[in-house]
Design an enzyme around this catalytic site. Sequence first.
Site, PDB file in Angstrom:
ATOM      1  N   GLU A   1       0.911  -1.132  -0.036  1.00  0.00           N
ATOM      2  CA  GLU A   1      -0.010  -0.035   0.073  1.00  0.00           C
ATOM      3  C   GLU A   1       0.816   1.155  -0.105  1.00  0.00           C
ATOM      4  O   GLU A   1       1.353   1.588   1.083  1.00  0.00           O
ATOM      5  CB  GLU A   1      -0.897   0.036   1.252  1.00  0.00           C
ATOM      6  CG  GLU A   1      -1.917  -1.130   1.431  1.00  0.00           C
ATOM      7  CD  GLU A   1      -2.671  -1.341   0.118  1.00  0.00           C
ATOM      8  OE1 GLU A   1      -3.399  -0.436  -0.426  1.00  0.00           O
ATOM      9  OE2 GLU A   1      -3.292  -2.606  -0.277  1.00  0.00           O
TER      10      GLU A   1
ATOM     11  N   CYS B   1      -2.023   9.192   2.778  1.00  0.00           N
ATOM     12  CA  CYS B   1      -1.692   8.761   1.513  1.00  0.00           C
ATOM     13  C   CYS B   1      -2.338   9.001   0.377  1.00  0.00           C
ATOM     14  O   CYS B   1      -2.079   9.034  -0.717  1.00  0.00           O
ATOM     15  CB  CYS B   1      -1.416   7.249   1.753  1.00  0.00           C
ATOM     16  SG  CYS B   1      -3.010   6.317   2.379  1.00  0.00           S
TER      17      CYS B   1
END
Length: 454
Positions: free
Chosen positions: A209, A243
């Site tokens: 990720e 993010c």
Amino acid sequence: MGIHEITENQHRYFFSGKTRPVEFRISALRKLQRALRENEDGLCTAMMQDFNKPPFETYMTEIGIVLDEIRFHIRHLPRWSRERKVRTPLSQFHAKSFLSPEPYGVVLIIAPWNYPIHLCLEPLIGAISGGNCAVLKPSAYTPSTSRVLAKIISDIFDPAYITVVEGGRNENQVLLDEKFDSIFFTGSVAVGKTVMEAASKNLTPVTLELGGKSPVIVTETANLRLAAKRIAFGKVLNAGQTCVEPDYLMIHESVRDRFLTEYANALKDFFPSSDMSDMPVIVNEKHFKRLVGLMDGESKAIGGGYAEPRRFIEPTVLIDVKPESPIMQEEIFGPILPVMTYTDIETVIEYIRSHPKPLALYLFTSSKAMEDKILETCSFGGGCINDTIIHLATPHMGFGGVGYSGMGQYHGKLSFDTFTHYRSIVKKSTWLDLSMRYHPYTDGKFKLIKRFLK
């Protein structure tokens, strides 16, 4: 206890079979659920120490999301963990076919610093649901939160089942030298490559990720007031250290100035106090100085102030930013929004497609045709239409990147799948044995094979 001894103990614990019963997994999830509720104040205090993150935001973006995920897994795990029947081809008559889920074994979860509770425990939920043992490695950049997490885990779980390894890069490297059955990493692209390289030595499956520069597009048909408020929300949340933050804005030039006015109004509504004392700060001095440097030489339409002693950066909007500007060359990870204008949406699409696929994309428009055009031409991990950030706050959809922004997905059922291997099983009957597959091969058998397999 050394790291090698930890992993050896976990392999032995896994092979004992204790983690396999669904009742054991649900019991572990309930223990984690209770511990989070009981330690909510301690976690909020730790987040204040590491980030100046208000308890409201800590609960909304970390503790609450994790609790919701646990609840979802407890509810659905009995069904997910069952063997599932599938169709059997006529050529394999008479037989039954089914998928048999099994845990990978001992998994490593390396978590980042920006959401140290959420991004450590969310994958752990999937590991527990899948029936695995787990080693958690939180970030050294958030030491207070890391200590609380380590205490919580050690209080409720046998370290041979689930444990936390604290430390920095040295501990990361030692962990990556061990043999795990699966590795889940959240962090930067550069470190993701290192993790993947280390995993390749043992052919260990990885879930990465990562991040990237996530664009937000505002067309001339957008609701500008709402767009400004929701983009500002995504930028100031966790001081932009997210993010999937809206990294940069591409806006139709005819509405740019009106948008800037609405953005400034949104910030005034968010922070009635001029000192913005309840806004999170930048995680450390290194990242603070990097962000200040990215603003150098840019035209600031909103904000631009900062306070070095407390690592605070004011929500900032930069205008007339050039594609070659330093701030457009790396993921910002801060409350700074660079703005570029366009007149033809094709130039926006071309710009996005000429760069690595982002983790998120956000589009603000009232045009269904524009919505369809962006979805059909731009590749990205996930995103929102007329909002930011919220697509990750659900157990009903997967979250993950594509290309340089990551590989693999989790949340909800996909978290269970990420830490589960599905064995394909055919159970053949013994009362009938069709001879057409056996030697000697004959023309008659060949005709039968062609009738079944076509």
